[in-house]
Design an enzyme around this catalytic site. Sequence first.
Site, PDB file in Angstrom:
ATOM      1  N   LYS A 130      24.931  49.338  29.151  1.00 28.08           N
ATOM      2  CA  LYS A 130      25.883  49.086  28.058  1.00 28.08           C
ATOM      3  C   LYS A 130      26.730  47.888  28.442  1.00 28.08           C
ATOM      4  O   LYS A 130      26.867  47.572  29.629  1.00 28.08           O
ATOM      5  CB  LYS A 130      26.784  50.316  27.868  1.00 28.08           C
ATOM      6  N   ASP A 170      26.840  47.391  18.799  1.00 32.61           N
ATOM      7  CA  ASP A 170      27.665  48.605  18.871  1.00 32.61           C
ATOM      8  C   ASP A 170      28.910  48.260  18.045  1.00 32.61           C
ATOM      9  O   ASP A 170      28.850  47.354  17.192  1.00 32.61           O
ATOM     10  CB  ASP A 170      28.007  48.949  20.333  1.00 32.61           C
TER      11      ASP A 170
END
Length: 449
Positions: A130, A170
């Site tokens: 991430k 995201d």
Amino acid sequence: MSGDVPATVHAIYDEVLRRNPGETEFHQAVREVLESLAVVLDRHSEYTEMKTVERICEPERQVIFRVPWQDDRGEVWINRGFRVEFNSALGPYKGGLRFHPSVNLGIVKFLGFEQIFKNALTGMPIGGGKGGSDFDPKGRSDAEVMRFCQSFMTELYRHLGEYTDVPAGDIGVGAREIGYLFGQYKRITNRYESGVLTGKGLGWGGALVRTEATGYGAAFFAEAMMDVRGESFDGKRVVVSGSGNVAVYGIEKVHQLGGTAVACSDSSGYVVDDAGIDLDLLKQVKEVERGRISDYAERRGSASFVAGGSIWDVPCDVAIPSATQNELDGDAAAVLARNGCRYVVEGANMPATPTAVKALREAGVAFAPGKAANAGGVATSALEMQQNASRDRWTFEHSETRLAEIMRDIHTRCHETAEEYGSPGDLVLGANVAGFIQVAEAVHAHGLI
Ligand code: NDP
């Protein structure tokens, strides 16, 4: 940590706290997984001997970098960029980039840690990672966002590659940002490497259904939960927090499956629309105009806007928190249950606090953790990578059918694992255990690395 957790798990958690001070969201995510793993360690002594859990709790690589850029007035800004390459036992690191002022290392690590197990649950060959930045795209011009993305990629590109690390979007990173990031990657590397980013535009390597996938997937997952109880979305009132990518397409699929979404939100407040959210208007306001949710209420007679407040006060049968972490606390969970809510399905990552999850469990509300329920996005990203690798392009129908199958499979796996490990109906335990075992087996097979 709960009392029945064995000393080995306690010791691992204490060490995570010691090594990662101040990273509260990361601690929370690790703790939630560790609490499920006692039953696994009882059956697999090799995981204890080989310190498999400890290894999985430590990222393989963490990159933090400076991102300088200039705004339209010529003022210089310095943001911080992150990429945590957490675990590559199952495939290249895969996980989105978040651009939001709240981003810090602890948040990126919590998201990356969750991503490992989520990606395992999809059954696709993808590891977990991430990244992101504390850059706030809100109110920035396209040119400013482009300059930021170019600067961000100018450092990040050296860590990426279709077989190494493949980011996606995201919070705050959608098709526009992925376009700028891809353009800069192509320019620096002189490679048209489609598989290096997912969530690309449909005209240049993107896949149909990727935009819709996380929201659609959460609704499919909810449908599977209802199915085992002999129920369906038909006639159900649904509250979806947020009004971004996950929320909008969650609402779309809820409506297609026969439910009615009656409320959604952004960080300024929420709207209630008992006639059912008008999706065309919502998309116009949030996707086209990049406006506020209050603009929706102004243009829709049946809707009212509540500034601030808690969207969870709106009575519903199904709640799909789809904004951000820890947005649903214990008090909100109690209100939901008291008002008759029977299903809570996490569209966002870790939106329910541990107290909320406990309160929902005690009230008999069926609960789905994000690492299972929102895995549709990353699963469809893996489908995008497949299409890129084979220079192929699937139809919307084919891709959606694959997504629906994947979500049903994830539900079945979580459900069956929970039964196998003595906690029927506990999808949190089912997801953690099923995801962990798959990763742990691959970690073992690769030796001590
Ligand atoms: P978007 O940026 O498209 O939308 C986020 C929404 O949540 C916006 O409505 C935003 O409101 C609201 N929001 C964000 N932060 C806060 C906050 N601190 N307080 C209140 N509201 C907030 O993001 P996504 O829809 O892509 O992501 C939403 C969640 O889903 C995140 O947890 C993400 O990690 C998760 N997720 C996303 C996936 C994807 O494919 N996009 C895949 C899997 C999980 P505002 O505009 O006012 O900030």
